[in-house]
Design a protein around this motif. Structure first.
Motif, mmCIF file in Angstrom:
data_model
loop_
_atom_site.group_PDB
_atom_site.id
_atom_site.type_symbol
_atom_site.label_atom_id
_atom_site.label_comp_id
_atom_site.label_asym_id
_atom_site.label_seq_id
_atom_site.Cartn_x
_atom_site.Cartn_y
_atom_site.Cartn_z
ATOM 1 N N UNK A 600 0.825 -1.208 0.000
ATOM 2 C CA UNK A 600 0.000 0.000 0.000
ATOM 3 C C UNK A 600 0.860 1.259 0.000
ATOM 4 N N UNK A 601 1.920 1.279 0.779
ATOM 5 C CA UNK A 601 2.757 2.479 0.883
ATOM 6 C C UNK A 601 3.659 2.681 -0.338
ATOM 7 N N UNK A 602 3.982 1.580 -1.030
ATOM 8 C CA UNK A 602 4.834 1.711 -2.219
ATOM 9 C C UNK A 602 4.028 2.027 -3.475
ATOM 10 N N UNK A 603 2.711 1.860 -3.400
ATOM 11 C CA UNK A 603 1.872 1.981 -4.600
ATOM 12 C C UNK A 603 1.972 3.358 -5.250
ATOM 13 N N UNK A 604 1.871 4.415 -4.461
ATOM 14 C CA UNK A 604 1.840 5.766 -5.035
ATOM 15 C C UNK A 604 3.154 6.105 -5.739
ATOM 16 N N UNK A 605 4.278 5.712 -5.133
ATOM 17 C CA UNK A 605 5.578 6.002 -5.751
ATOM 18 C C UNK A 605 5.729 5.251 -7.075
ATOM 19 N N UNK A 606 5.299 3.979 -7.095
ATOM 20 C CA UNK A 606 5.389 3.186 -8.330
ATOM 21 C C UNK A 606 4.477 3.762 -9.403
ATOM 22 N N UNK A 607 3.259 4.137 -9.011
ATOM 23 C CA UNK A 607 2.303 4.688 -9.973
ATOM 24 C C UNK A 607 2.826 5.982 -10.587
ATOM 25 N N UNK A 608 3.352 6.875 -9.746
ATOM 26 C CA UNK A 608 3.881 8.149 -10.260
ATOM 27 C C UNK A 608 5.035 7.918 -11.236
ATOM 28 N N UNK A 609 5.949 7.031 -10.870
ATOM 29 C CA UNK A 609 7.109 6.767 -11.731
ATOM 30 C C UNK A 609 6.677 6.172 -13.069
ATOM 31 N N UNK A 610 5.726 5.240 -13.020
ATOM 32 C CA UNK A 610 5.280 4.596 -14.261
ATOM 33 C C UNK A 610 4.507 5.563 -15.156
ATOM 34 N N UNK A 611 3.670 6.402 -14.559
ATOM 35 C CA UNK A 611 2.884 7.345 -15.367
ATOM 36 C C UNK A 611 3.801 8.336 -16.079
ATOM 37 N N UNK A 612 4.793 8.868 -15.375
ATOM 38 C CA UNK A 612 5.707 9.822 -16.018
ATOM 39 C C UNK A 612 6.495 9.153 -17.145
ATOM 40 N N UNK A 613 6.901 7.903 -16.929
ATOM 41 C CA UNK A 613 7.638 7.187 -17.984
ATOM 42 C C UNK A 613 6.737 6.885 -19.176
ATOM 43 N N UNK A 635 8.690 0.175 -24.782
ATOM 44 C CA UNK A 635 8.850 0.703 -23.428
ATOM 45 C C UNK A 635 7.495 0.875 -22.751
ATOM 46 N N UNK A 636 6.535 1.466 -23.453
ATOM 47 C CA UNK A 636 5.204 1.692 -22.875
ATOM 48 C C UNK A 636 4.524 0.364 -22.555
ATOM 49 N N UNK A 637 4.596 -0.588 -23.484
ATOM 50 C CA UNK A 637 3.979 -1.897 -23.240
ATOM 51 C C UNK A 637 4.649 -2.585 -22.052
ATOM 52 N N UNK A 638 5.978 -2.529 -22.001
ATOM 53 C CA UNK A 638 6.707 -3.177 -20.912
ATOM 54 C C UNK A 638 6.405 -2.563 -19.556
ATOM 55 N N UNK A 639 6.309 -1.237 -19.489
ATOM 56 C CA UNK A 639 6.004 -0.571 -18.215
ATOM 57 C C UNK A 639 4.597 -0.928 -17.748
ATOM 58 N N UNK A 640 3.645 -0.945 -18.676
ATOM 59 C CA UNK A 640 2.274 -1.311 -18.320
ATOM 60 C C UNK A 640 2.216 -2.737 -17.789
ATOM 61 N N UNK A 641 2.932 -3.643 -18.459
ATOM 62 C CA UNK A 641 2.961 -5.036 -18.001
ATOM 63 C C UNK A 641 3.643 -5.153 -16.642
ATOM 64 N N UNK A 642 4.696 -4.355 -16.413
ATOM 65 C CA UNK A 642 5.413 -4.426 -15.137
ATOM 66 C C UNK A 642 4.534 -3.969 -13.978
ATOM 67 N N UNK A 643 3.668 -2.996 -14.232
ATOM 68 C CA UNK A 643 2.768 -2.523 -13.177
ATOM 69 C C UNK A 643 1.816 -3.642 -12.763
ATOM 70 N N UNK A 644 1.314 -4.383 -13.745
ATOM 71 C CA UNK A 644 0.411 -5.494 -13.445
ATOM 72 C C UNK A 644 1.129 -6.590 -12.674
ATOM 73 N N UNK A 645 2.313 -6.972 -13.131
ATOM 74 C CA UNK A 645 3.008 -8.103 -12.507
ATOM 75 C C UNK A 645 3.572 -7.747 -11.134
ATOM 76 N N UNK A 646 4.182 -6.555 -11.003
ATOM 77 C CA UNK A 646 4.855 -6.198 -9.751
ATOM 78 C C UNK A 646 3.868 -5.828 -8.650
ATOM 79 N N UNK A 647 2.824 -5.075 -8.986
ATOM 80 C CA UNK A 647 1.927 -4.539 -7.963
ATOM 81 C C UNK A 647 0.805 -5.508 -7.613
ATOM 82 N N UNK A 648 0.300 -6.237 -8.582
ATOM 83 C CA UNK A 648 -0.890 -7.052 -8.337
ATOM 84 C C UNK A 648 -0.595 -8.554 -8.269
ATOM 85 N N UNK A 649 0.081 -9.093 -9.281
ATOM 86 C CA UNK A 649 0.235 -10.547 -9.338
ATOM 87 C C UNK A 649 1.147 -11.075 -8.239
#
Length: 693
Positions: A600-613, A635-649
């Motif tokens: 929960x605490x890491x979510x906002x930092x990861x989201x901000x970094x991914x959105x800017x990238x 790069x865009x496809x990979x970042x989107x996939x990384x958000x799914x795998x790292x944060x949720x799966x």
């Protein structure tokens, strides 16, 4: 975690989609490997093998051609091929529209051509405007163009307004040329070509992976579009001539078969008499070589050399010989397999004296069967003393595909200029009940029947058109609006050996980086957390490749770089999560509570970094081209996939195991990480004094 069911279902669906699209690449590679084994280094034989299977259904009711189209394409830097920048002859377009002998205009045009070929940051029309206004500051382009383009340019229009209309006209010509080039390249048989318009209206980029014959490509790309309207014969009018052709071709085929049999027997006897002790391998090779002295080598319309041996009569080459059927009407002679078109062309040319002097035979552009095997042969009628087309395509001013009234079948409307309309009325009045064939680059795209005389130059072409077929016919008709040549202004040829070297080097570097990364995260967080991160990275890579396959994207070296960068950002996300979990554990929380708060605490930092990238990647994809765009998309496809795998799966996996009473003793640290980041003590300030003094 909320919405756990949705994440699970979404992940399963995404995995199934990726597996589906990646499977085409696996199947395509298998058939490509079979072709390599069959050809044994002979590129022509490999191409022949793949062409022979192109219409066969090989996987999930898909033909080999469809399978190869759905593969992940490799760019020029990986596969080798040809990169060409084409430029429309803008000078020809502007001069044709002007139709003037004005000396200032012609001088400005000559200087513009010279400057453009030397290289300029400005486009052709901007250069022309600058040169014209420098040569004649008081000159008015409206005085020139209002004569020939009075419907769009008034005599009082400013130079800026005239230039705007000319720019639109050049864009229209470029669009027509783009459609023609796309059609030609499709006929050339290139897998995963890339054709796109550049910022300058008159320039087009063409990338053709796997090309091994650059000269053929140059000839293919630089030819002007040639739209023509031809009168046609009814096949019933040519019945006697076809009978004569069939009789003479039958005699010719019999002579060829006799010669082939005699030479095969002679060579076989020589092989048996001279080398009996060598076995049958040499005999077979000698017999196979007999066709080198029998038959004829011809040049196909695509510029390839092909050796043919006529062993059948003319009618036997046809799947449906309409000319031999009683009561046959229309211009279609019959349908022929694409493997036999060269033989039919040879016989028609060899015995052309059988037919009237104004008879011409042309092939249909599209196959008539679902397996894309059979093509129609049309009988055309030459017009006038030149025995050529009845009308050239440059009289067409507009064409449009529309659906008929009340949702009926699609139709194509066509408009001609005044000169064309007058000639068209005469032609259609004389050809009522017969067909008029529409040809582009020597292939028949449509042959509608004339129902009545057409006055005014406005025609409706109807038939059982699908939306795509109607759009294709519209593009064909538009291509004749302005015949403008193209020239190659930039050309790069990448050899296949260089491409293979790039693949090998890229693959090796990727594997090394991945292995080092896997080992490092295990040393940093322990076996179980490290393997969870590694599994997430592999899943991220799988999703990225699956998305590229689904979008039929082309993979290039910059694209691979984008994937590696996306993987590194996926590692960053996992590192942020694991470090927050370690902090929560250090604060005395239970493993399950620490896991929940860490994510929960890491979510906002990861989201901000991914959105800017992602924003940066989208900007690069929109405004970039070529290698830059390929890098951005992956790069865009990979970042989107990384958000799914790292944060949720990964979180779902941890929660699943902890709910079952497992993984409750994880510390997310190792002796290595504690020694490196907690126990290690180095006094930088104190030790720096000895260095600085």
């Amino acid at each position: 975690m909320q919405n756990k069911g949705f994440i699970k279902v979404f992940s399963i669906i995404l995995t199934a989609i990726c597996l589906f699209y990646l499977s085409f690449t696996v199947v395509g590679r298998q058939y490509n490997k079979k072709a390599d084994q069959y050809a044994n280094g002979d590129l022509a034989l490999k191409s022949q093998y793949l062409d022979s299977l192109s219409t066969e259904k090989v996987y999930l009711n898909y033909t080999l051609k469809q399978v190869r189209e759905k593969e992940i394409g490799l760019g020029l830097d990986l596969k080798g091929g040809m990169n060409v920048v084409l430029e429309i002859d803008a000078a020809e377009v502007l001069t044709t529209l002007a139709n003037t002998d004005d000396p200032q205009f012609n001088q400005a045009m000559r200087e513009t051509v010279i400057q453009n070929r030397r290289g300029s940051a400005s486009d052709f029309i901007s250069l022309f405007q600058q040169n014209y206004e420098q040569i004649d500051p008081n000159g008015r382009l409206a005085n020139i163009y209002s004569i020939t383009m009075g419907d769009r340019i008034s005599p009082t229009a400013s130079n800026g307004q005239v230039i705007s209309v000319l720019r639109d006209e050049l864009t229209s010509v470029a669009n027509n040329s783009f459609n023609v080039l796309a059609t030609r390249i499709d006929r050339f048989g290139v897998v995963a070509p890339n054709i796109q318009k550049l910022d300058r209206a008159e320039r087009i980029l063409v990338e053709l992976p796997g090309i091994t014959e650059p000269e053929r490509v140059r000839n293919l790309l630089q030819g002007s579009a040639n739209l023509e309207f031809w009168k046609t014969y009814n096949v019933s009018e040519l019945g006697l001539y076809f009978n004569e052709l069939n009789s003479r071709s039958s005699e010719y085929a019999m002579a060829q078969r006799s010669a082939l049999t005699a030479e095969t027997t002679e060579v076989g006897n020589e092989a048996n008499g001279d080398e009996m002790e060598e076995g049958t391998a040499e005999e077979d090779a000698a017999i196979q070589d007999t066709t080198n002295t029998i038959g004829t080598t011809i040049i196909t319309p695509d510029g390839e050399e092909k050796k043919i041996v006529i062993t059948k009569s003319f009618v036997e080459y046809f799947n449906q010989p309409y000319f031999a059927m009683s009561g046959a009407m229309g211009p279609v002679v019959g349908t022929v397999s694409k493997l036999d078109t060269a033989e039919v062309n040879f016989l028609l040319n060899r015995f052309k004296d059988v037919f009237p002097a104004d008879v011409r035979f042309k092939w249909g552009f599209k196959p008539v069967d679902q397996r894309e095997t059979y093509f129609e042969l049309f009988a055309l009628k030459g017009d006038g003393s030149r025995r050529g087309p009845a009308l050239e395509g440059d009289v067409v001013t507009n064409a449009r595909a529309d659906q008929g009234q009340q949702g009926s079948a699609w139709e194509v409307s066509m408009t001609m200029n005044s000169a064309g309309a007058s000639r068209w009325a005469t032609i259609t009045g004389a050809e009522i009940g017969k067909s008029i064939a529409i040809l582009l680059d020597g292939y028949v795209y449509s042959a509608p029947t004339v129902n009545s005389r057409i006055d005014g130059g406005r025609s409706q072409i109807t038939g059982n058109f699908s939306p795509q077929e109607a759009q294709d016919l519209e593009n064909v008709l538009r291509s004749g609006k302005m015949q403008a040549g193209v020239r190659i202004v930039q050309e790069d040829v990448v050899g296949p050996s260089l491409g293979q070297e790039a693949i090998r080097d890229g693959f090796v570097s990727f594997i090394i980086a991945l292995v080092v990364l896997f080992i490092f995260v295990i040393m940093l967080y322990g076996i179980i957390p490290g393997m969870v991160i590694n599994g997430a990275l592999l899943l991220n890579f799988f999703f990225t490749l699956g998305a590229l396959a689904a979008f039929q994207a082309v993979l290039t070296l910059p694209g691979i770089a984008g994937m590696i960068l996306a993987l590194s950002m996926a590692v960053d996300a996992n590192v942020l999560i694991n470090e927050r979990i370690k902090e929560e554990l250090a604060g005395g929380k239970t493993p399950r509570r620490a896991l929940e708060d860490g994510y929960k605490n890491a979510f906002s930092a990861i989201l901000d970094a991914n959105i800017t990238s992602i924003i940066s990647g989208v900007v690069l994809a929109i405004f970039g081209s070529g290698a830059i765009r390929g890098f951005a998309i992956t790069l865009v496809i990979g970042i989107t996939a990384s958000f799914l795998t790292a944060v949720f799966l990964t979180r779902m996996l941890y929660e699943n195991r902890m709910e079952k009473g497992k993984w409750l003793n994880l510390t997310f640290s190792t002796g290595f990480s504690r020694a490196m980041f907690r126990d290690y003590n180095f006094t930088f300030i104190q030790n720096s004094k000895g260095v600085l003094t």
